[in-house]
Motif scaffolding. Structure first.
Motif, PDB file in Angstrom:
ATOM      1  N   GLN A 168       0.830  -1.213   0.000  1.00 21.49           N
ATOM      2  CA  GLN A 168       0.000   0.000   0.000  1.00 21.49           C
ATOM      3  C   GLN A 168       0.862   1.260   0.000  1.00 21.49           C
ATOM      4  N   ALA A 169       1.966   1.210   0.724  1.00 23.10           N
ATOM      5  CA  ALA A 169       2.863   2.374   0.742  1.00 23.10           C
ATOM      6  C   ALA A 169       3.426   2.611  -0.658  1.00 23.10           C
ATOM      7  N   GLU A 170       3.806   1.555  -1.332  1.00 23.94           N
ATOM      8  CA  GLU A 170       4.315   1.691  -2.703  1.00 23.94           C
ATOM      9  C   GLU A 170       3.250   2.260  -3.625  1.00 23.94           C
ATOM     10  N   ALA A 171       2.011   1.798  -3.439  1.00 26.32           N
ATOM     11  CA  ALA A 171       0.922   2.296  -4.290  1.00 26.32           C
ATOM     12  C   ALA A 171       0.703   3.796  -4.055  1.00 26.32           C
ATOM     13  N   ILE A 172       0.772   4.224  -2.801  1.00 29.23           N
ATOM     14  CA  ILE A 172       0.623   5.654  -2.492  1.00 29.23           C
ATOM     15  C   ILE A 172       1.740   6.447  -3.171  1.00 29.23           C
ATOM     16  N   GLY A 173       2.962   5.973  -2.987  1.00 26.65           N
ATOM     17  CA  GLY A 173       4.111   6.664  -3.577  1.00 26.65           C
ATOM     18  C   GLY A 173       3.991   6.750  -5.097  1.00 26.65           C
ATOM     19  N   ALA A 174       3.653   5.628  -5.723  1.00 24.73           N
ATOM     20  CA  ALA A 174       3.581   5.594  -7.191  1.00 24.73           C
ATOM     21  C   ALA A 174       2.446   6.475  -7.703  1.00 24.73           C
ATOM     22  N   ALA A 175       1.314   6.442  -6.997  1.00 21.22           N
ATOM     23  CA  ALA A 175       0.168   7.247  -7.437  1.00 21.22           C
ATOM     24  C   ALA A 175       0.514   8.736  -7.399  1.00 21.22           C
ATOM     25  N   LEU A 176       1.219   9.147  -6.345  1.00 25.47           N
ATOM     26  CA  LEU A 176       1.523  10.566  -6.189  1.00 25.47           C
ATOM     27  C   LEU A 176       2.705  11.000  -7.055  1.00 25.47           C
ATOM     28  N   ALA A 177       3.427  10.031  -7.606  1.00 29.33           N
ATOM     29  CA  ALA A 177       4.588  10.372  -8.439  1.00 29.33           C
ATOM     30  C   ALA A 177       4.209  10.568  -9.909  1.00 29.33           C
ATOM     31  N   GLN A 178       2.964  10.224 -10.255  1.00 31.81           N
ATOM     32  CA  GLN A 178       2.566  10.346 -11.664  1.00 31.81           C
ATOM     33  C   GLN A 178       2.566  11.806 -12.126  1.00 31.81           C
TER      34      GLN A 178
END
Lengths: 482, 482
Positions: free
Chosen positions: A429-439
């Motif tokens: 979930q932490a990775e998903a948050i990071g990736a989503a906000l990095a788009q």
């Protein structure tokens, strides 16, 4: 088949009465949100009477004063007619507070740890016989209402009424009966936790329906596994999703529901006080759900902390939006305490007021939070469908990405358009948050457009049509079959 | 196929070394009980070397001093040869204390409540890569040992080695490989709780086995459901209990094990101190199991109190016999506390010293308790098999009736000859206790005779034969298939 022959029932009325302090008269009001409410909208679409339980004393007074029912205007602008059943009050409380809350909700949503809970005893058995009486009240009311109809069609909604189909079938051997369960159905080993009488009795009493609907294939499959596990005289066809037992065939159907367009449109969204200013100049992660442990906000907050530690999220804040729900249930009260503790720890780690909880039942607040979000997070441990996962991307104005638990029924429709996560895996979930906000913005916009496209068709109207069409097909096939 | 080509592996050595304080030399001793130990007996029957993990420092010293293995005499009188693997110590501790105890044991035995546990993070991922190295150690050792064999046959035992088959298959594409899992396999929704990499990786790495064995059909079915849920490229045939994937067919087989006759016979049973006198003149209910919450003694005691309250059991006492096991695991320590609390409450309700706990790891004590019992109670919340449910009726001398959880693997063989109960239903268990103790002697004797008859065939020898015969058949079918 005309809609005048449709008889619709669910336990929750979604409306309630109280006494106007000025006039002393009863006035009706609508409870907010929840899957239960879509049944009210469904009654509006079908233009039929809806049979539900009277809950409060005022409800019972209103029911006594209006034996033919009352008419109400929904948020969508549709009018509905409701007839409230006056159960024996003790029986109703027992079913409401014990059978459905302690027993069935927990059984269907994986709510027991198995070590310390559950332990069934004489009180469980007494509850079970109260559930019998409650079930009879509904069946009697449906049969009475439909007594003069040559071809009644029954739509029986949600887990509290799972045993109604058997009683209807006894009196109406050839009627089309749909039972729709709005919550998950658990695996066979888990359903087996229930006392023998309950676990087999419920499944047996559901099967006389013509069609049994769930929001997701996963729940249909689990139900079929339970039938195979508990009823040796049933023939289960997993491919065809049918059960044959005692000469009757039951069809399982997945019928997704996303949102009610009129209900969404008829709102006046407004952010809760202070949120506008607090979030200003920040990107905002929004987690939203009832005060129910299945909504899993504690792990969402902990994952946010992990994400913030491994990436540069200094400009990001997180709002945990909670709708107070059955806080007298210890599991729910514990959940709120655990979420609060996680938020305190997050703010200690990330800086004061980085994560904020906002709690109330105002749907206009919820929708405004959905609009404002830069990232939406629905990480339920399990969830029958979770309509917010459709509503939120449709109203959102920031091309927010969506993190979606694979254990939401909605994941079967929206999974390919969201970042699906294992609800127990903080690292994922932490990775998903990071990736989503990095788009970048273009990527976000394109993905948000595809997501809206995917969510849009799943309206209340199409869901009601799916129920009626499915039931008509299965009822026809049933005649072919005999 | 000759037994000289058999290579047998399991993590637990069931033997351990310590240093003789007199001579300073290493001496080996055998750990008591447990399903793991039957692998040692199996090595004795097959007369093959057994490969296992060195655990303590002394184990590692002994392994270094005896690279070709050591010979030991089992309780059965059989000699076995054991070769101990010296893993990297940190890797071994991580696998022992974290991966197998926290992750796999909990996943397979329904050990998480899902609200407060589990939460996977970076430590979980590190554990997973340790598990990789541990798996490689075993595969390397098996391949090295079998390097000169033209036709090796691999018997890989229990859940700690579930990933070994994939590595063996890479190097030995045509070898018969059996993987036997001694613990339950959970439903698909529960197995899914594990992180993505682990849940799919484990299932994928098991499938290269020729045959996968469990103690019960229920665990085979659950495993097949997990494959269907997680591996879209696998074709699962639930009737045939096979999986086809990437040109390889895997056969699932239920292979029950009851007891090892020589092991049972080679004992000198003796009641724990004071039990003889305490139980004298009373009928005795015996609950027995490790200090593990799956053993469910708390509910057994509470059910006994309910039974005593609703019937005349003034002459009945209850002994809770516990084998201390991994008390450093918080769930196990909590369990002991809950059992102790239940016993205190029982004695407050029924009179002092009516229920007694006795805790040690002396198998001779356990067997003597099995002999002495007037009623045996095995009410596990879940249990791969539970050999005690076979051993106890076979050694019992009082025609004791048996209360058996439907969630023990053993229930598939012994259920028809026992009082099967839902482990969560206190009312049902109380009724079973009452009914069992109300039988007349003739009835008890006849039912005990039928039960012994049913238990007797399931010897260690027949289980080993079932493994080899099943593997031979599946290996043959595999050649037909290609």
């Amino acid at each position: 088949m005309t809609t005048t022959d449709v008889f619709l029932a669910s336990k929750r009325a979604a409306l309630s009465y109280d006494t106007d302090p000025g006039t002393g008269e009863l006035r009706a009001w609508l409870a907010p949100g929840g899957t239960g409410n879509v049944v009210a909208e469904q009654a509006g679409v079908l233009n039929v009477s809806w049979i539900a339980s009277a809950d409060s004393d005022d409800d019972r007074r209103a029911a006594a004063a209006n034996p033919e029912g009352v008419t109400m205007r929904l948020h969508s602008g549709r009018d509905i007619r409701v007839r409230l059943i006056r159960h024996d009050e003790r029986v109703f409380r027992s079913v409401q507070n014990h059978v459905t809350a302690d027993l069935l909700w927990a059984a269907n949503n994986y709510g027991w740890d198995r070590w310390t809970q559950p332990s069934f005893d004489a009180a469980t058995r007494a509850g079970w016989s109260d559930f019998d009486r409650f079930t009879h009240d509904f069946a009697d009311e449906l049969l009475k209402s439909s007594a003069t109809s040559a071809d009644p069609l029954f739509l029986v909604h949600d887990y509290q009424l799972v045993r109604v189909p058997a009683l209807l079938r006894e009196q109406r051997p050839h009627a089309p009966i749909l039972l729709f369960v709005h919550i998950p159905w658990p695996s066979a080993d888990y359903w087996r936790v229930l006392p023998r009488e309950a676990r087999a009795g419920i499944v047996r009493d559901m099967l006389p329906a013509t069609t049994i609907g769930f929001f997701a294939d996963r729940w249909c499959r689990n139900f079929l596994d339970c039938v195979a596990d508990l009823l040796p005289d049933a023939r289960v066809d997993r491919e065809a999703m049918t059960v044959e037992r005692q000469g009757h065939r039951t069809q399982l159907r997945t019928m997704p529901l996303g949102y009610s367009p009129l209900t969404l449109d008829g709102r006046q969204p407004e952010l809760p006080e202070g949120v506008e200013e607090w979030a200003s100049g920040h990107r905002l992660v929004v987690h939203s759900g009832r005060t129910d442990p299945i909504k899993n906000a504690e792990r969402a907050v902990r994952a946010f902390v992990l994400a913030a530690r491994s990436g540069d999220l200094a400009d990001v804040r997180m709002l945990v939006r909670m709708n107070p729900n059955r806080l007298y249930v210890p599991a729910n009260a514990d959940y709120v305490r655990r979420v609060e503790a996680a938020v305190s720890e997050a703010n200690a780690a990330l800086g004061p007021d980085t994560v904020r909880i906002h709690t109330d039942n105002d749907v206009n607040h919820t929708i405004a939070c959905f609009r404002r979000a830069d990232l939406l997070m629905f990480n339920s441990t399990v969830d029958g469908q979770n309509l917010s996962t459709f509503e939120a991307p449709l109203v959102n104005e920031h091309d927010a990405d969506v993190i979606l638990s694979e254990m939401c029924g909605a994941a079967e429709v929206l999974g390919p358009y969201c970042r699906t996560v294992n609800p127990f895996d903080l690292a994922e979930q932490a990775e998903a948050i990071g990736a989503a906000l990095a788009q970048d913005d273009g990527e976000r916009a394109r993905s948000a457009a595809r997501r809206r496209e995917a969510a849009r068709p799943w309206t209340l109207e199409s869901w009601v049509r799916a129920q009626l069409d499915g039931l008509a097909a299965d009822h026809g096939a049933r005649h072919d079959h005999h």
